[in-house]
Structure formats: structure tokens, C-alpha cells
Design an enzyme around this catalytic site. Sequence first.
Site: not given
Length: 335
Positions: A46, A115-116, A242, A267, A270, A306
Site C-alpha cells: 500500500a 505469505y508474510r 469520494a 491498488g 492507494d 497495483d
Amino acid sequence: MNGAPGIPFPQDGPVVCVGETMAALAPTPHGPLDTAEDLRMSVAGAESNVAMYLADLGRDVSWLSALGDDAFGRRVRAAVAAAGVDVTGVRTDPQRPTGLLVKDPGRDRTRVHYYRSGSAASALGPEVLDDDRIRSATLVHLTGVTPALSPSCRDLVERALAAPPSPERPYAISFDVNHRPALWPDGTAATVLRDLADRADIVFVGLDEAQDLWGADLEPADVRRLLKGPRILVVKDGGRAAHALTETDGKMCTVPALPTDVVEPVGAGDAFAAGFLAGLLRGEDLRRALRLGHVTASSALRVTGDHGPLPNAATIAELLDLDDEDWPTGRRAAR
């Protein structure tokens, strides 16, 4: 009219984004993971997404993080640097790996498998804030992903938000709630993320996120009443609009989203944050900053990764200058 006067905050200057970036694998061509024969590698994080889009928009931006001493880490570092982001503050951890995510596109949404656990970035701590780049920054960007990664990462974000702007903390802090349920123990995210967001200067939150975290019936004005601390609160309502709400007058500036053929939504939030922040940094009013957020988000929505290419500067300028009646379709810019 939903316009708002210009806000002289934050000041123009360098930006620092802090947080984990992973190597990302996604099926190519776009389709379910269980039938894929080929996977395309990209990067996903991010904060580095925000940094790359800020660089695309001409900002001086650094990314601070940690990567493993492995091929994934080298790939991530090279990709973020190639986008024009300063990565010299990213450390290499010889003991811990670079995080990895795998996308599984479905008919209605994309599932993301992480997988972090035990990654290099999960060992980040408050010492990151002693970096000289932060001391000279005008804006530091954080997200709600980081405090979910480990106790030391949560300490990092807690320390960053421990005090309001002052000679000791001259930079503004933007905070994207970025709720990732899979990273949080059940029942813990709502309180922690509300507390952190309420201490930031600029906050981004999706309306759906706010409803999941703090109440199913919330509207943007309700979120503002929950989060009284931020100078600017931006509530993103998916592909519809927004809303920006300030601390000064309680008014809401609303800008509809641009129609976009969506390839992959991951993405886009971000990208929106980067566009909005870039607008503020160059002195735009809230309406034009929200428009730049939508333009930047559209670039992310059109690609499987992203980070997608922005329109050229002339097209962006024309979109920002559209009359309100032309903006929802971008008709004049398309002619």
C-alpha cells in the site's frame, strides 16, 4: 455546489511512505488461480503504491521499509526505484524473507493470499522514524496495514502518531485505514484503527471499511463525527464518489468517480490517496484534489497490477479543469 476553499496544508515538500511491500504473483492471463498455467510477478504494498504514484505525479518521495536478502527483495527494490522513488532508506534483512502475496481472481472479486509472517518488514520498529528523510519531510504516509504486522510495527505507528505537529514533529501525517481483516485477531481492529486514525492529520477510509469496522449504517458525516481529530477526512464510496470533510467548517466536498472499465480493483485506493495528496501538496482545493485522486485511481483500475500508467499531464490538466456537468463522464477531455 460541493466545493471547498483551498487548504494551506500540508506544505509543499518531500514525502516519505513507510510500510511493507511484497512480491506479488497473479495469473496471466487474468483468471482463477487454480486453473492458471502462468503467473506474472509484480510488487504490491500500500505505501509503496502511494509512493510510486506520487513520483509519477512529480513529487519528491522516499519509501522506508525492509526486504529480505533474496530475489523477491531485489525485484521489489528495483521496481519501486524504477518508478522514481528513493529507496536508499530500505534496509536488507539477512535473516528474514521478503513477504509474498498471490492473487486469485474470481468472477465477483479477487482473493489475496498472504505469505508474510516473519517477513523482513514485520521487524520494523519505531527506530524507522529517526531516519533523516522523515525529519526533513513535509508529509509522512502510513496505513493501517503496518500496525497489524507485529508488535514492533504497531509501536512504529503509535510513536509516529503520539503527538500533534510541532517543532519536534514538523511533518503532517496521512493515514489510510486500509483494513485487512485477515491480518487482525478477531475483535481488535475496530478500536485500534479508530484510535490511530483519530490522531492523524489526513485520513482516508472506505465507506464500506468504516461500516464494517464501526457500524453498518454509517454515512460519511457519521464517520466525521467518529473521527474528530483529522484536519481532513476523506471517505471513499467505492466507484461512486469520494467525500472530503474538514475540521474547520464541517462542510462536505463530494466529487463523483470517473467511469472506468475495471480490470482489477486492488491498488485503486492507494492510487486515489496519492492523487489526493499530490493535489494538496501543489495547493489545489479539495474539489480538484479529489478529482486528481479519481484520475489516479482510474489508472490502477485498468491494470492487473497495483501500478498503472497515468494519463499525460495535458489530459490530467484538462480533466481537472472540466465543468461540474462534464466531470462525471470526462466528455470534454475525451473529445
